[in-house]
Design a protein around this motif. Structure first.
Motif, PDB file in Angstrom:
ATOM      1  N   PHE A  11       0.830  -1.187   0.000  1.00  0.00           N
ATOM      2  CA  PHE A  11       0.000   0.000   0.000  1.00  0.00           C
ATOM      3  C   PHE A  11       0.869   1.242   0.000  1.00  0.00           C
ATOM      4  CE2 PHE A  11      -2.680  -3.233   1.818  1.00  0.00           C
ATOM      5  CZ  PHE A  11      -3.926  -2.964   1.303  1.00  0.00           C
ATOM      6  N   LEU A  13       0.696   5.352   1.140  1.00  0.00           N
ATOM      7  CA  LEU A  13      -0.066   6.337   1.895  1.00  0.00           C
ATOM      8  C   LEU A  13      -0.198   7.605   1.064  1.00  0.00           C
ATOM      9  CD1 LEU A  13      -1.430   7.341   4.493  1.00  0.00           C
ATOM     10  CD2 LEU A  13       0.806   8.115   5.253  1.00  0.00           C
ATOM     11  N   PHE A  70      -4.887   4.968   2.227  1.00  0.00           N
ATOM     12  CA  PHE A  70      -4.009   3.996   1.599  1.00  0.00           C
ATOM     13  C   PHE A  70      -4.560   3.537   0.257  1.00  0.00           C
ATOM     14  CE2 PHE A  70      -2.858   3.852   5.982  1.00  0.00           C
ATOM     15  CZ  PHE A  70      -1.498   3.696   5.961  1.00  0.00           C
TER      16      PHE A  70
END
Length: 74
Positions: A11, A13, A70
């Protein structure tokens, strides 16, 4: 990265909020990551950065300000 059942999920951010309404993973000031809903809320919940979080124990929804969200990386 998060390891789940021998799978690796990546992921990234993203600061701010997503452009589309929907359910995402959000980062909060206490460094917690929770699933929440970003969308249109009645006053006063229309403030920038506010998302709706479900509390499963109390079966209630509350609102929190997030630092970012995310996005899965393929």
């Amino acid at each position: 990265m998060v390891n789940v059942s021998k799978k690796t999920l990546k992921f990234e951010l993203i600061e701010g909020l997503p452009e589309d309404h929907g359910t995402y993973l959000f980062l909060f000031k206490d460094d917690s990551i929770k699933q929440g809903y970003f969308g249109s809320f009645p006053v006063p919940y229309h403030e920038e950065g506010t998302v709706r979080i479900a509390d499963c124990e109390d079966e209630e929804f509350h609102y929190e300000k997030c630092l970012g969200w995310f996005k899965p990386i393929e």
